[in-house]
Write an enzyme that holds these catalytic residues in place. Sequence first.
Site, PDB file in Angstrom:
ATOM      1  N   LYS A  79      49.008 -21.283 -16.246  1.00 45.69           N
ATOM      2  CA  LYS A  79      49.050 -20.273 -15.192  1.00 45.69           C
ATOM      3  C   LYS A  79      47.671 -19.783 -14.794  1.00 45.69           C
ATOM      4  O   LYS A  79      47.542 -19.005 -13.849  1.00 45.69           O
ATOM      5  CB  LYS A  79      49.902 -19.080 -15.640  1.00 45.69           C
ATOM      6  CG  LYS A  79      51.395 -19.345 -15.612  1.00 45.69           C
ATOM      7  CD  LYS A  79      52.163 -18.048 -15.837  1.00 45.69           C
ATOM      8  CE  LYS A  79      53.652 -18.280 -15.670  1.00 45.69           C
ATOM      9  NZ  LYS A  79      54.432 -17.015 -15.835  1.00 45.69           N
ATOM     10  N   GLU A  80      46.648 -20.210 -15.519  1.00 45.10           N
ATOM     11  CA  GLU A  80      45.299 -19.748 -15.196  1.00 45.10           C
ATOM     12  C   GLU A  80      44.511 -20.869 -14.511  1.00 45.10           C
ATOM     13  O   GLU A  80      44.603 -21.049 -13.311  1.00 45.10           O
ATOM     14  CB  GLU A  80      44.612 -19.231 -16.468  1.00 45.10           C
ATOM     15  CG  GLU A  80      45.324 -17.991 -17.030  1.00 45.10           C
ATOM     16  CD  GLU A  80      44.584 -17.345 -18.174  1.00 45.10           C
ATOM     17  OE1 GLU A  80      43.374 -17.091 -18.034  1.00 45.10           O
ATOM     18  OE2 GLU A  80      45.217 -17.080 -19.217  1.00 45.10           O
ATOM     19  N   MET A  81      43.781 -21.675 -15.276  1.00 47.09           N
ATOM     20  CA  MET A  81      42.974 -22.720 -14.645  1.00 47.09           C
ATOM     21  C   MET A  81      43.644 -24.093 -14.716  1.00 47.09           C
ATOM     22  O   MET A  81      43.283 -25.006 -13.972  1.00 47.09           O
ATOM     23  CB  MET A  81      41.587 -22.733 -15.286  1.00 47.09           C
ATOM     24  CG  MET A  81      40.880 -21.381 -15.098  1.00 47.09           C
ATOM     25  SD  MET A  81      39.378 -21.161 -16.080  1.00 47.09           S
ATOM     26  CE  MET A  81      38.176 -22.003 -15.069  1.00 47.09           C
ATOM     27  N   HIS A 126      46.401 -20.650 -11.160  1.00 44.26           N
ATOM     28  CA  HIS A 126      46.684 -21.952 -10.556  1.00 44.26           C
ATOM     29  C   HIS A 126      47.921 -21.871  -9.660  1.00 44.26           C
ATOM     30  O   HIS A 126      48.962 -21.348 -10.049  1.00 44.26           O
ATOM     31  CB  HIS A 126      46.906 -22.983 -11.670  1.00 44.26           C
ATOM     32  CG  HIS A 126      47.075 -24.374 -11.167  1.00 44.26           C
ATOM     33  ND1 HIS A 126      46.036 -25.102 -10.615  1.00 44.26           N
ATOM     34  CD2 HIS A 126      48.162 -25.187 -11.145  1.00 44.26           C
ATOM     35  CE1 HIS A 126      46.477 -26.298 -10.278  1.00 44.26           C
ATOM     36  NE2 HIS A 126      47.765 -26.382 -10.584  1.00 44.26           N
TER      37      HIS A 126
END
Length: 366
Positions: A163-165, A121
Amino acid sequence: MKPTRDIAALVVAVLALHLGVGAAMSRVQSPSSDGELRLAYAGAPETWPRPDLLPGAAFEEFAPLPPAPEPADNPTTPQKAALGQKLFDDPNLSASGQIACASCHARELGFADGLRTSFGHDRQRGRRNAPSVATAAWATSLFWDGRASTLEEQSLHPIVDGKEMAAELPVVTARIAADAAYAAPFAEAFGTPDVTTDRIARALAAFQRTLKPRSSRYARFLGGQANALNDQQLRGLHLFRTKAGCANCHSGPLLSDQRFHNLGLHFYGRAREDLGRYEVTRNPADVGAFRTPSLLNMNRTGPWMHNGLFPTLDGLVAFYNGGGARPRPRPEQVGDPLFPTTDALVVQRSLTRQEREDLIAFLEAL
């Protein structure tokens, strides 16, 4: 057992009768030529030369992958797996609507992403390498730190990770429910078109259980194709099980003991610190320990290690050959009860240049 292996096994039996069982076993344990080595590995894995193991190793004999296990409360069906694949490829599971599960687990890259660590993200970079999910169905724990024990649980973590989706599950669930293209797939998979977070997790898990590593020279060799590995790759297999010590942690159908080991790459007390399994268990013995990954298809899933530190197999093998990393505490860290100790299974191996090349040839055949 294939006919070629039947013949080779018969030759081994004849040697045992004529030379004596002890002499034959000695010859098999320490082959002195490529021909003897091929004879030693002609039968099923349980007849191969025994691995050289250190105290504490949990070895399971090499074997083909069995059918993927599945939980009784979420049996895999074609309809559920198809829905899971649709969700796996859908960026609407992310806050931005731009990141899908497949963004970090691409089929073309062995269901990894080829990066040292993944971007998520707002182009934030994660601290860990994206492991391949091609063997996730057989894993007894998931993520580098083992924080999830089932694929159903695992599948939701990246969706909500900042930090991912970086999404919220109620928002994602409502978004998928509002998409008319999902009504029929959910009804086919679950009997009704209702979209729930639990159903999303179950479908994603079901799809991942249909994945498996691509066929390889090693897999064909295990299946009885005696010439699937060339002489150099076969020498590498023998080194893997003996002098190189790889089988201390990499064995069984997955070529993984599914345990957690500290290789000295934790950067304890430094900017790149990662405490690994300790973040889950809070057990001081787990500081800097990470799950042993499967090595199947590893030639397609680099860079390697939990932090993607090694972009080449040559560097990776050199690291293990030197005995891993053994950081020493700084003066202010002396006496720190959490300062990690490198796993006792990681020791210097003293492989020659040719032996390292042979080992790499085998790793590339996985």
